[in-house]
Design an enzyme around this catalytic site. Structure first.
Site, PDB file in Angstrom:
ATOM      1  N   CYS A 115      -7.582 -10.513  -1.817  1.00  0.00           N
ATOM      2  CA  CYS A 115      -8.204 -10.232  -3.120  1.00  0.00           C
ATOM      3  C   CYS A 115      -8.078 -11.391  -4.111  1.00  0.00           C
ATOM      4  O   CYS A 115      -8.852 -11.484  -5.061  1.00  0.00           O
ATOM      5  CB  CYS A 115      -7.610  -8.976  -3.731  1.00  0.00           C
ATOM      6  SG  CYS A 115      -7.956  -7.510  -2.767  1.00  0.00           S
ATOM      7  N   HIS A 248      -9.277  -8.834 -11.522  1.00  0.00           N
ATOM      8  CA  HIS A 248      -9.604  -8.266 -10.213  1.00  0.00           C
ATOM      9  C   HIS A 248      -9.724  -6.751 -10.385  1.00  0.00           C
ATOM     10  O   HIS A 248      -8.895  -6.129 -11.053  1.00  0.00           O
ATOM     11  CB  HIS A 248      -8.495  -8.626  -9.221  1.00  0.00           C
ATOM     12  CG  HIS A 248      -8.614  -7.936  -7.911  1.00  0.00           C
ATOM     13  ND1 HIS A 248      -9.797  -7.904  -7.219  1.00  0.00           N
ATOM     14  CD2 HIS A 248      -7.707  -7.244  -7.173  1.00  0.00           C
ATOM     15  CE1 HIS A 248      -9.605  -7.219  -6.093  1.00  0.00           C
ATOM     16  NE2 HIS A 248      -8.355  -6.816  -6.053  1.00  0.00           N
ATOM     17  N   ASN A 278     -12.958  -1.739  -5.323  1.00  0.00           N
ATOM     18  CA  ASN A 278     -12.292  -3.026  -5.093  1.00  0.00           C
ATOM     19  C   ASN A 278     -13.067  -3.798  -4.020  1.00  0.00           C
ATOM     20  O   ASN A 278     -13.049  -3.415  -2.854  1.00  0.00           O
ATOM     21  CB  ASN A 278     -10.848  -2.754  -4.651  1.00  0.00           C
ATOM     22  CG  ASN A 278     -10.063  -4.029  -4.381  1.00  0.00           C
ATOM     23  OD1 ASN A 278     -10.631  -5.122  -4.316  1.00  0.00           O
ATOM     24  ND2 ASN A 278      -8.765  -3.885  -4.199  1.00  0.00           N
TER      25      ASN A 278
HETATM   26  N1  ACO Z   1      -7.146  11.886  -2.599  1.00  0.00           N
HETATM   27  C1  ACO Z   1      -6.253  12.855  -2.893  1.00  0.00           C
HETATM   28  N2  ACO Z   1      -4.929  12.663  -2.828  1.00  0.00           N
HETATM   29  C2  ACO Z   1      -4.490  11.454  -2.449  1.00  0.00           C
HETATM   30  C3  ACO Z   1      -5.364  10.397  -2.130  1.00  0.00           C
HETATM   31  C4  ACO Z   1      -6.760  10.653  -2.211  1.00  0.00           C
HETATM   32  N3  ACO Z   1      -7.685   9.726  -1.948  1.00  0.00           N
HETATM   33  N4  ACO Z   1      -4.650   9.301  -1.796  1.00  0.00           N
HETATM   34  C5  ACO Z   1      -3.359   9.662  -1.902  1.00  0.00           C
HETATM   35  N5  ACO Z   1      -3.264  10.947  -2.298  1.00  0.00           N
HETATM   36  C6  ACO Z   1      -2.074  11.742  -2.544  1.00  0.00           C
HETATM   37  C7  ACO Z   1      -0.863  11.204  -1.835  1.00  0.00           C
HETATM   38  O1  ACO Z   1      -0.796  11.709  -0.503  1.00  0.00           O
HETATM   39  C8  ACO Z   1       0.261  11.707  -2.694  1.00  0.00           C
HETATM   40  O2  ACO Z   1       0.505  13.071  -2.365  1.00  0.00           O
HETATM   41  P1  ACO Z   1       2.024  13.614  -2.299  1.00  0.00           P
HETATM   42  O3  ACO Z   1       2.556  13.457  -3.698  1.00  0.00           O
HETATM   43  O4  ACO Z   1       1.849  15.028  -1.863  1.00  0.00           O
HETATM   44  O5  ACO Z   1       2.731  12.748  -1.311  1.00  0.00           O
HETATM   45  C9  ACO Z   1      -0.332  11.704  -4.111  1.00  0.00           C
HETATM   46  O6  ACO Z   1      -1.755  11.674  -3.926  1.00  0.00           O
HETATM   47  C10 ACO Z   1       0.080  10.496  -4.921  1.00  0.00           C
HETATM   48  O7  ACO Z   1      -0.137   9.338  -4.109  1.00  0.00           O
HETATM   49  P2  ACO Z   1       0.272   7.911  -4.615  1.00  0.00           P
HETATM   50  O8  ACO Z   1      -0.024   6.902  -3.546  1.00  0.00           O
HETATM   51  O9  ACO Z   1       1.644   7.945  -5.221  1.00  0.00           O
HETATM   52  O10 ACO Z   1      -0.805   7.722  -5.802  1.00  0.00           O
HETATM   53  P3  ACO Z   1      -0.891   6.584  -6.882  1.00  0.00           P
HETATM   54  O11 ACO Z   1      -0.989   7.207  -8.200  1.00  0.00           O
HETATM   55  O12 ACO Z   1       0.110   5.493  -6.683  1.00  0.00           O
HETATM   56  O13 ACO Z   1      -2.329   5.950  -6.558  1.00  0.00           O
HETATM   57  C11 ACO Z   1      -3.291   3.996  -5.511  1.00  0.00           C
HETATM   58  C12 ACO Z   1      -2.570   5.344  -5.315  1.00  0.00           C
HETATM   59  C13 ACO Z   1      -4.613   4.295  -6.201  1.00  0.00           C
HETATM   60  C14 ACO Z   1      -3.518   3.347  -4.170  1.00  0.00           C
HETATM   61  C15 ACO Z   1      -2.435   3.086  -6.424  1.00  0.00           C
HETATM   62  O14 ACO Z   1      -1.107   3.095  -5.953  1.00  0.00           O
HETATM   63  C16 ACO Z   1      -2.938   1.654  -6.473  1.00  0.00           C
HETATM   64  O15 ACO Z   1      -3.957   1.374  -7.078  1.00  0.00           O
HETATM   65  N6  ACO Z   1      -2.168   0.678  -5.906  1.00  0.00           N
HETATM   66  C17 ACO Z   1      -2.462  -0.746  -6.003  1.00  0.00           C
HETATM   67  C18 ACO Z   1      -3.742  -1.193  -5.327  1.00  0.00           C
HETATM   68  C19 ACO Z   1      -3.904  -2.697  -5.442  1.00  0.00           C
HETATM   69  O16 ACO Z   1      -3.790  -3.282  -6.469  1.00  0.00           O
HETATM   70  N7  ACO Z   1      -4.105  -3.371  -4.312  1.00  0.00           N
HETATM   71  C20 ACO Z   1      -4.132  -4.808  -4.318  1.00  0.00           C
HETATM   72  C21 ACO Z   1      -5.400  -5.359  -3.898  1.00  0.00           C
HETATM   73  S1  ACO Z   1      -5.960  -4.745  -2.349  1.00  0.00           S
HETATM   74  C22 ACO Z   1      -6.064  -6.106  -1.242  1.00  0.00           C
HETATM   75  O17 ACO Z   1      -5.584  -7.165  -1.465  1.00  0.00           O
HETATM   76  C23 ACO Z   1      -6.752  -5.891   0.058  1.00  0.00           C
END
Ligand code: ACO
Length: 321
Positions: A115, A248, A278
């Site tokens: 990214c 980003h 993304n």
């Molecule tokens: N729909 C419904 N529920 C979901 C989903 C979904 N799509 N995805 C995860 N959940 C659930 C999980 O299972 C979890 O359930 P649990 O509490 O029963 O275990 C709950 O939702 C919370 O999950 P988290 O992963 O803690 O959710 P979070 O608020 O952290 O959001 C996310 C997840 C959106 C991925 C976030 O962590 C994020 O944006 N991270 C950074 C992404 C990023 O910047 N990436 C870098 C670039 S990517 C690259 O370089 C290729």
């Protein structure tokens, strides 16, 4: 000796036509529009047609950038493509785009920093131009992230989209214009947080994207904020001098968290995450293009760009457009 800068002579972007909404994804994995919008800010993303490869998206963006600069491919002697999703293992996607553009001269290669790729590619092209090796560069961020997603993994498949953005760089004697500085970082020890499950030399497949979302989230806000603060300090620029913050587009909560940490007003934040998701290396030039199209970013404006991705790699760049 006066150090010449590189200016952005033109810019463009391309999105595939097919729109995949949150409701569409909810039909095949256990998720909901409400969850995706609340946790990420994403409503929809574009997905490349089966007949479209990364080079096709990059080529379309390149043509728009060339037209914007009033140039044609003969005027370019360097192509750098940032991509994680190349058409082929080799040759580089840059070589395929060079051929599509009808070029029989100059150099072309790819940069792989996931990214953060576009920021890295800008720095590489800028350095080669300033060093006098080339005269004018086409820098592209292009991705078909949909091809490395596990469409049964709801924690990642809702986040990404396909697209491409392109900039034309050329030297200028105006050292207050163009690309003013960079901060680039990598810490490979964080590989387990964000990686694919395969690779050519390990599994002979590309594998699928896997991410420890919450851990990456925490790294993103801290590392990006620190990178931007370092860059602004080095370039002796106050945060109030920034006209536009073009981050980003990983997650609306990340980009707002970073803006708040640096006290950048929300009105200055360019966000396309709702419509694009993304798009990895394409996300910064895609967002930039959108803000130029709608009249927000204008010539002379000072813009702060940033990205963080697999590696972890991260970085920021300052550009006076
Ligand atoms: N729909 C419904 N529920 C979901 C989903 C979904 N799509 N995805 C995860 N959940 C659930 C999980 O299972 C979890 O359930 P649990 O509490 O029963 O275990 C709950 O939702 C919370 O999950 P988290 O992963 O803690 O959710 P979070 O608020 O952290 O959001 C996310 C997840 C959106 C991925 C976030 O962590 C994020 O944006 N991270 C950074 C992404 C990023 O910047 N990436 C870098 C670039 S990517 C690259 O370089 C290729």
């Amino acid at each position: 000796m006066t150090q010449s800068n590189c200016r952005v002579a033109g810019q463009g972007a391309y999105l595939p036509e097919r729109v995949l909404t949150n409701a569409d994804i909810s039909a095949f994995v256990d998720t909901s529009d409400e969850w995706i919008r609340a946790r990420t800010g994403i409503s929809e993303r574009r997905i490349a047609d089966d007949s479209q490869n990364t080079s096709d998206l990059g080529y379309e963006a390149a043509k728009i950038a060339l037209a914007d600069a009033g140039l044609d491919a003969d005027d370019i002697d360097l192509i750098v493509v940032a991509t994680t999703t190349p058409d082929l293992v080799f040759p580089a996607t840059a070589a395929l785009i060079q051929d599509r553009l009808g070029m029989r001269h100059g150099a072309a290669f790819d940069v792989q920093a996931v990214c953060s790729g576009f920021i890295y590619a800008l720095a590489v092209a800028d350095g080669l131009l300033k060093g006098g090796v080339f005269n004018r560069a086409l820098v592209i961020g292009a991705e078909t992230m949909s091809r490395i997603l596990d469409w049964e993994d709801r924690s990642t498949c809702v986040l990404f989209g396909d697209g491409a953005g392109a900039w034309i760089l050329e030297k200028t004697d105006d050292n207050a214009a163009g690309l003013l500085g960079y901060d680039l970082r990598c810490e490979g020890r964080f590989t387990p947080l964000l990686k694919t499950t395969g690779g050519v030399s390990s599994t002979r497949t590309s594998g699928y994207l896997r991410m420890e979302g919450p851990a990456v989230f925490k790294h993103a806000v801290t590392k990006i904020s620190n990178s931007m603060a370092r860059l602004l300090e080095r370039e002796e620029i106050e945060i109030d001098e920034i006209d536009w913050f073009v981050p980003h587009q990983a997650n609306q909560r990340i980009l707002e968290g970073v803006a708040d940490k640096l006290k950048i007003s929300r009105e200055k934040v360019v966000s396309t995450v709702a419509r694009h998701g993304n798009t990895s290396a394409a996300s910064v030039p895609l967002a930039f293009h959108q803000a130029v199209l709608d009249g927000r970013i204008q010539r002379g404006h000072l813009c702060l760009l940033e990205a963080l991705g697999g590696g972890l790699t991260w970085g920021s760049a300052l550009v006076r457009f």
